[in-house]
Design a protein around this motif. Structure first.
Motif, mmCIF file in Angstrom:
data_model
loop_
_atom_site.group_PDB
_atom_site.id
_atom_site.type_symbol
_atom_site.label_atom_id
_atom_site.label_comp_id
_atom_site.label_asym_id
_atom_site.label_seq_id
_atom_site.Cartn_x
_atom_site.Cartn_y
_atom_site.Cartn_z
ATOM 1 N N GLY A 187 6.653 9.085 23.411
ATOM 2 C CA GLY A 187 5.569 9.014 23.726
ATOM 3 C C GLY A 187 4.527 8.145 24.784
ATOM 4 N N VAL A 188 3.975 7.241 24.576
ATOM 5 C CA VAL A 188 2.997 6.661 26.235
ATOM 6 C C VAL A 188 3.924 5.688 26.679
ATOM 7 C CG1 VAL A 188 0.599 6.729 25.114
ATOM 8 C CG2 VAL A 188 2.517 4.810 24.436
ATOM 9 N N PHE A 189 5.046 5.189 25.965
ATOM 10 C CA PHE A 189 6.407 3.918 26.495
ATOM 11 C C PHE A 189 6.856 4.987 27.765
ATOM 12 C CE2 PHE A 189 5.291 2.228 22.311
ATOM 13 C CZ PHE A 189 5.285 1.855 22.524
ATOM 14 N N GLN A 190 6.741 6.237 27.589
ATOM 15 C CA GLN A 190 7.641 7.394 28.738
ATOM 16 C C GLN A 190 6.937 6.590 30.138
ATOM 17 O OE1 GLN A 190 6.633 11.046 28.351
ATOM 18 N NE2 GLN A 190 8.799 11.328 26.838
ATOM 19 N N ALA A 191 6.036 6.065 30.410
ATOM 20 C CA ALA A 191 4.957 5.249 31.284
ATOM 21 C C ALA A 191 5.421 4.815 31.896
ATOM 22 C CB ALA A 191 4.150 5.242 31.069
ATOM 23 N N LEU A 192 6.549 3.758 30.874
ATOM 24 C CA LEU A 192 6.605 2.452 31.040
ATOM 25 C C LEU A 192 7.797 1.993 32.319
ATOM 26 C CD1 LEU A 192 5.494 0.211 28.225
ATOM 27 C CD2 LEU A 192 4.554 0.190 31.073
ATOM 28 N N GLN A 193 8.700 3.645 32.095
ATOM 29 C CA GLN A 193 9.821 4.158 33.293
ATOM 30 C C GLN A 193 9.968 3.551 34.561
ATOM 31 O OE1 GLN A 193 10.799 8.048 32.338
ATOM 32 N NE2 GLN A 193 11.314 7.546 30.621
ATOM 33 N N ASP A 194 8.539 3.321 35.360
ATOM 34 C CA ASP A 194 7.951 3.416 36.372
ATOM 35 C C ASP A 194 7.673 1.587 36.500
ATOM 36 O OD1 ASP A 194 6.921 2.833 39.269
ATOM 37 O OD2 ASP A 194 4.851 3.139 38.246
ATOM 38 N N SER A 195 9.227 1.316 37.247
ATOM 39 C CA SER A 195 9.240 -0.096 37.055
ATOM 40 C C SER A 195 7.551 -1.066 37.130
ATOM 41 C CB SER A 195 10.488 -0.823 38.393
ATOM 42 O OG SER A 195 11.298 -0.402 37.579
ATOM 43 N N ALA A 196 7.377 -0.381 38.741
ATOM 44 C CA ALA A 196 5.878 -1.176 38.435
ATOM 45 C C ALA A 196 4.595 -1.502 37.994
ATOM 46 C CB ALA A 196 5.308 -0.262 40.622
ATOM 47 N N ARG A 197 4.683 -0.619 36.637
ATOM 48 C CA ARG A 197 3.697 -0.210 35.856
ATOM 49 C C ARG A 197 4.557 -1.359 35.046
ATOM 50 N NH1 ARG A 197 1.134 4.772 33.505
ATOM 51 N NH2 ARG A 197 -0.834 3.622 32.003
ATOM 52 N N PHE A 198 5.995 -1.356 34.719
ATOM 53 C CA PHE A 198 6.293 -1.972 33.944
ATOM 54 C C PHE A 198 6.346 -3.345 34.009
ATOM 55 C CE2 PHE A 198 10.059 -4.247 31.762
ATOM 56 C CZ PHE A 198 9.557 -4.262 30.686
ATOM 57 N N ARG A 199 6.061 -3.632 35.378
ATOM 58 C CA ARG A 199 5.782 -5.547 35.953
ATOM 59 C C ARG A 199 4.605 -5.744 35.610
ATOM 60 N NH1 ARG A 199 9.934 -3.874 40.043
ATOM 61 N NH2 ARG A 199 7.572 -3.072 41.810
ATOM 62 N N ILE A 240 1.782 -8.197 23.337
ATOM 63 C CA ILE A 240 2.018 -7.566 24.740
ATOM 64 C C ILE A 240 1.138 -6.513 25.107
ATOM 65 C CG2 ILE A 240 3.656 -6.587 26.435
ATOM 66 C CD1 ILE A 240 6.063 -8.204 24.729
ATOM 67 N N GLU A 241 0.801 -6.403 26.176
ATOM 68 C CA GLU A 241 -0.232 -4.691 26.887
ATOM 69 C C GLU A 241 0.312 -4.750 27.807
ATOM 70 O OE1 GLU A 241 -4.199 -5.212 25.719
ATOM 71 O OE2 GLU A 241 -4.263 -6.125 27.234
ATOM 72 N N TRP A 242 0.137 -3.390 28.609
ATOM 73 C CA TRP A 242 -0.076 -3.002 29.957
ATOM 74 C C TRP A 242 -1.814 -2.142 29.728
ATOM 75 C CZ3 TRP A 242 4.443 -3.032 26.895
ATOM 76 C CH2 TRP A 242 5.295 -3.198 27.447
ATOM 77 N N PRO A 243 -2.043 -1.866 31.537
ATOM 78 C CA PRO A 243 -2.855 -0.951 30.946
ATOM 79 C C PRO A 243 -2.604 0.512 30.915
ATOM 80 C CG PRO A 243 -2.448 -2.476 33.764
ATOM 81 C CD PRO A 243 -0.696 -2.242 32.263
ATOM 82 N N GLY A 244 -3.695 0.748 30.457
ATOM 83 C CA GLY A 244 -3.667 1.975 30.309
ATOM 84 C C GLY A 244 -3.197 2.273 28.549
ATOM 85 N N GLY A 245 -3.726 1.380 27.666
ATOM 86 C CA GLY A 245 -3.395 1.392 26.387
ATOM 87 C C GLY A 245 -2.245 1.383 25.426
ATOM 88 N N ILE A 246 -1.181 0.513 26.640
ATOM 89 C CA ILE A 246 0.505 0.475 25.989
ATOM 90 C C ILE A 246 0.470 -0.823 25.520
ATOM 91 C CG2 ILE A 246 2.232 0.905 27.137
ATOM 92 C CD1 ILE A 246 1.455 2.638 28.800
ATOM 93 N N ASP A 247 0.579 -0.844 24.323
ATOM 94 C CA ASP A 247 0.650 -2.288 23.756
ATOM 95 C C ASP A 247 1.810 -1.946 22.404
ATOM 96 O OD1 ASP A 247 -0.194 -1.147 21.252
ATOM 97 O OD2 ASP A 247 -2.049 -2.260 21.321
ATOM 98 N N LEU A 248 2.673 -3.366 22.408
ATOM 99 C CA LEU A 248 3.466 -3.588 21.161
ATOM 100 C C LEU A 248 3.023 -4.250 20.151
ATOM 101 C CD1 LEU A 248 6.395 -3.912 23.501
ATOM 102 C CD2 LEU A 248 5.720 -1.632 22.049
ATOM 103 N N ASP A 249 3.325 -4.166 18.626
ATOM 104 C CA ASP A 249 3.429 -4.962 17.684
ATOM 105 C C ASP A 249 3.856 -6.163 17.863
ATOM 106 O OD1 ASP A 249 4.271 -5.617 15.404
ATOM 107 O OD2 ASP A 249 1.793 -4.976 14.846
ATOM 108 N N PRO A 250 2.795 -7.519 17.604
ATOM 109 C CA PRO A 250 4.118 -8.887 18.012
ATOM 110 C C PRO A 250 4.542 -8.348 16.159
ATOM 111 C CG PRO A 250 1.739 -9.281 17.394
ATOM 112 C CD PRO A 250 1.914 -7.383 17.778
ATOM 113 N N SER A 251 5.449 -8.265 15.403
ATOM 114 C CA SER A 251 5.929 -8.171 14.841
ATOM 115 C C SER A 251 7.286 -7.226 14.621
ATOM 116 C CB SER A 251 5.603 -7.462 13.225
ATOM 117 O OG SER A 251 4.403 -8.013 13.232
ATOM 118 N N PHE A 252 6.812 -6.318 15.802
ATOM 119 C CA PHE A 252 8.132 -5.087 16.162
ATOM 120 C C PHE A 252 8.555 -5.901 17.628
ATOM 121 C CE2 PHE A 252 9.342 -2.823 19.481
ATOM 122 C CZ PHE A 252 10.293 -1.543 19.345
ATOM 123 N N VAL A 253 7.614 -7.059 18.161
ATOM 124 C CA VAL A 253 8.665 -7.433 19.207
ATOM 125 C C VAL A 253 9.320 -8.720 19.035
ATOM 126 C CG1 VAL A 253 8.567 -8.688 21.395
ATOM 127 C CG2 VAL A 253 6.449 -6.779 21.021
#
Length: 81
Positions: free
Chosen positions: A37-49, A58-71
């Motif tokens: 899904g949306v996590f494919q965009a994070l394969q780009d190292s610059a975006r991941f950073r 935790i979140e990244w631009p573009g509405g990508i985030d993770l639930d703290p319980s999952f993390v």
């Protein structure tokens, strides 16, 4: 109750150094999740950073985030003394 995330730093190989409000800290390896899904965009190292902490998670631009319980459950934790 799952502790909120207070800091997240992008490391090499799509890993995050994560710190929690209760003093726990650990490494979250995102590699297993980057083909979905949306996590494919994070394969780009610059975006991941571009990771940041907002509202206790935790979140990244573009509405990508993770639930703290999952993390917290997926981190290789170094439990605070």
């Amino acid at each position: 109750m799952t502790p909120k995330i207070t800091a997240a730093t992008a490391e090499s190989d799509h890993r995050l150094l994560v710190e929690f409000e209760n003093g726990d800290r650990g490494i979250l390896d995102m590699t297993p999740f980057l083909d979905f899904g949306v996590f494919q965009a994070l394969q780009d190292s610059a975006r991941f950073r571009q990771v940041r902490v907002a509202f206790g998670t935790i979140e990244w631009p573009g509405g990508i985030d993770l639930d703290p319980s999952f993390v917290h459950s997926k981190c290789q934790l170094e439990i605070a003394a």
